[in-house]
Each structure stands twice: as C-alpha cells, then as structure tokens.
Design an enzyme around this catalytic site. Structure first.
Site, PDB file in Angstrom:
ATOM      1  N   LYS A   8      34.085  43.302  43.664  1.00 42.51           N
ATOM      2  CA  LYS A   8      33.337  43.756  42.029  1.00 42.51           C
ATOM      3  C   LYS A   8      33.217  42.981  41.510  1.00 42.51           C
ATOM      4  CE  LYS A   8      37.973  42.967  39.954  1.00 42.51           C
ATOM      5  NZ  LYS A   8      39.366  42.496  41.341  1.00 42.51           N
ATOM      6  N   ARG A  83      43.290  45.201  33.288  1.00 43.91           N
ATOM      7  CA  ARG A  83      44.450  44.675  34.704  1.00 43.91           C
ATOM      8  C   ARG A  83      45.350  45.000  34.049  1.00 43.91           C
ATOM      9  NH1 ARG A  83      40.751  40.212  36.545  1.00 43.91           N
ATOM     10  NH2 ARG A  83      41.609  39.615  38.648  1.00 43.91           N
ATOM     11  N   ARG A 122      34.950  33.227  50.626  1.00 41.87           N
ATOM     12  CA  ARG A 122      33.697  33.698  48.935  1.00 41.87           C
ATOM     13  C   ARG A 122      33.521  32.192  48.957  1.00 41.87           C
ATOM     14  NH1 ARG A 122      35.651  36.935  44.335  1.00 41.87           N
ATOM     15  NH2 ARG A 122      38.242  35.499  44.394  1.00 41.87           N
ATOM     16  N   ARG A 155      36.649  28.898  44.985  1.00 41.08           N
ATOM     17  CA  ARG A 155      37.396  28.503  43.548  1.00 41.08           C
ATOM     18  C   ARG A 155      38.980  28.755  43.740  1.00 41.08           C
ATOM     19  NH1 ARG A 155      36.315  34.635  41.325  1.00 41.08           N
ATOM     20  NH2 ARG A 155      38.822  34.532  41.270  1.00 41.08           N
ATOM     21  N   ARG A 166      48.401  36.453  44.390  1.00 36.87           N
ATOM     22  CA  ARG A 166      46.775  37.589  43.022  1.00 36.87           C
ATOM     23  C   ARG A 166      47.297  39.159  43.595  1.00 36.87           C
ATOM     24  NH1 ARG A 166      42.068  34.507  44.340  1.00 36.87           N
ATOM     25  NH2 ARG A 166      40.796  35.675  43.243  1.00 36.87           N
TER      26      ARG A 166
HETATM   27  P1  AMP Z   1      38.906  37.493  39.048  1.00 39.11           P
HETATM   28  O1  AMP Z   1      37.001  35.931  39.222  1.00 39.11           O
HETATM   29  O2  AMP Z   1      38.418  38.951  38.075  1.00 39.11           O
HETATM   30  O3  AMP Z   1      39.365  37.447  40.036  1.00 39.11           O
HETATM   31  O4  AMP Z   1      40.060  36.849  37.540  1.00 39.11           O
HETATM   32  C1  AMP Z   1      39.934  35.327  38.071  1.00 39.11           C
HETATM   33  C2  AMP Z   1      41.559  35.624  37.497  1.00 39.11           C
HETATM   34  O5  AMP Z   1      41.431  35.341  35.718  1.00 39.11           O
HETATM   35  C3  AMP Z   1      42.402  36.543  37.725  1.00 39.11           C
HETATM   36  O6  AMP Z   1      43.464  35.834  38.848  1.00 39.11           O
HETATM   37  C4  AMP Z   1      43.897  36.188  36.605  1.00 39.11           C
HETATM   38  O7  AMP Z   1      44.362  34.942  36.328  1.00 39.11           O
HETATM   39  C5  AMP Z   1      42.130  36.341  35.005  1.00 39.11           C
HETATM   40  N1  AMP Z   1      41.749  37.113  34.343  1.00 39.11           N
HETATM   41  C6  AMP Z   1      41.028  37.901  34.851  1.00 39.11           C
HETATM   42  N2  AMP Z   1      40.908  38.629  33.922  1.00 39.11           N
HETATM   43  C7  AMP Z   1      42.089  39.505  33.840  1.00 39.11           C
HETATM   44  C8  AMP Z   1      42.659  40.347  33.066  1.00 39.11           C
HETATM   45  N3  AMP Z   1      41.862  41.201  32.504  1.00 39.11           N
HETATM   46  N4  AMP Z   1      43.846  40.512  33.018  1.00 39.11           N
HETATM   47  C9  AMP Z   1      44.654  38.865  32.825  1.00 39.11           C
HETATM   48  N5  AMP Z   1      43.878  37.843  33.401  1.00 39.11           N
HETATM   49  C10 AMP Z   1      42.547  37.877  33.533  1.00 39.11           C
END
Ligand code: AMP
Length: 208
Positions: A8, A83, A122, A155, A166
C-alpha cells in the site's frame, strides 16, 4: 486498502508523485507520534509492538486533523485508513460534514506467501520513508537509501510473530471493509504483483 505487506505504501507514494496530492499513511503518522514521545505515542508504541489496532476514536482524531491541513485541500491518498468498519462509517460522516467525497477505493490483494515474503524483506529509509524490498526493490548500494545514503531499517513490527498477528487482525477487522465498499462507485480491485505495471494500470483506470 489491503493486507499488511501488499505494498500500500509503495503504491501510495507512486500515486503521490503521479497525481501531485499528498500520501497520508496512518502507520507513518503513528510511528511519528511514537518517535516524538507524545502521550498518544507512548500508548501507541505498545499497540504497534503487539500488531494490534489503535482505537478507532484516536485514529479518527488523527486523520481528521491531517486531512484538514492546507496541503490536502486539493485531494489526498489515504493509506492504511480506514481499517475497520466503524472507521469507514466515521470517515463517511466526516466527509459529509467537510463536503468531500471518495473518488476511488483501491483494494489490493496478493497471496499470503507473497505477503510474508514482502514483509520479512521490507526495509525503509528512516529519513525519507522510501520503502525497499531486499528481493525485488533492492537499494543500489548495500543497505543504504538511494536518495539519502542513510542505513535502511527494518520496522519493529516486521518480525515473524508480529507479522502473523497483523495478518490475523487484517482478516478479522479489515477484510469486512471489502463488503462495505465493493458496490460503491470508484471501487477498484487490484492484484499487487509488480509495482510499475500496477501503477500504470491504476493511472489507466483513473483516466477512464
Ligand atoms: P501500517 O504502516 O499501515 O502497516 O500500520 C502499522 C500499524 O499502525 C498497524 O499494524 C496498526 O497497529 C497501526 N495502524 C495504522 N493504521 C491504523 C488504523 N487505521 N487503525 C488502527 N491502527 C492503525
């Protein structure tokens, strides 16, 4: 939207360049809050480490503030938000209030083996946020960012136990969003195979 590891962030960055509107990643906003050590950041750190989701109300405040900034007035790309179904409902209400509309919903998919391979390989530049993959989007020099020359990082939540969590959270909380959006105008389902081909495909679909 799409599962963790589908790319994404990479697609959103590519579209930011091509469309000239900001890429708003809620994951990046949360990681910035963690780095700043704000009160929200301290809470969020524990949640991210476990691969869980941040509460919907906190997310809504974060997104609402960000999309009302000056640079987002001509449009923006939301990456990683909504999400959950409650987040999508809140976003619809906020958009009604702000007189905004969703033009496209991009739903990326890839098989689970591909997701795990992408997540575990990654790496990201801690300065500019550029995302690499040690298999198919390699940096030119060893483990250094092509743009900044800074050492790339993995990360904390890209380690195997957190990855599994996740993926489960995605199936449980985020997959139901597909039904929420799939019959709307602008819904695009996209197989996330090759970055450049996929970006070209999206630009074609948008032009149509
Ligand atoms: P990402 O970088 O999009 O993979 O997000 C990393 C982490 O941030 C996720 O595993 C969640 O713990 C948190 N996170 C990101 N976006 C959201 C969201 N819309 N709602 C809840 N938690 C989020």
């Amino acid at each position: 939207m799409g599962p963790p590891g589908v790319g994404k962030g990479t697609y959103a960055k590519g579209l930011e360049e091509r469309l000239g509107i900001p890429h708003i990643s809620t994951g990046d906003l949360l990681r910035a809050a963690v780095d700043e050590g704000t009160e929200l950041g301290l809470e969020v750190r524990k949640i991210l480490e476990k691969g869980k989701l941040v509460p919907d109300d906190d997310m809504m405040i974060l997104v609402s503030k960000r999309i009302q900034k000056e640079d987002a007035q001509k449009g923006f790309i939301l990456d990683g938000f909504p999400r959950t179904v409650p987040q999508a409902e809140m976003l619809d209400r906020l958009f009604d209030k702000l007189n905004k509309k969703i033009d496209y919903i991009m739903d990326f998919f890839l098989d689970e083996a591909g997701l795990i391979q992408r997540l575990s390989n990654r790496r990201q530049c801690p300065q500019c946020g550029r995302i690499y993959n040690l298999i198919n989007i390699k940096p030119k020099n060893d483990l250094l960012c092509d743009d900044c020359g800074i050492e790339l990082m993995q990360r904390d939540d890209d380690h195997s136990e957190v990855i599994q969590k996740r993926l489960l959270v995605y199936k449980d909380k985020t997959q139901p969003l597909i039904h929420y959006y799939e019959n709307r105008k602008g819904y695009l389902k996209i197989e996330a195979i090759n970055v450049d081909d996929v970006l070209d495909e999206i630009m074609e679909l948008i032009k149509q």
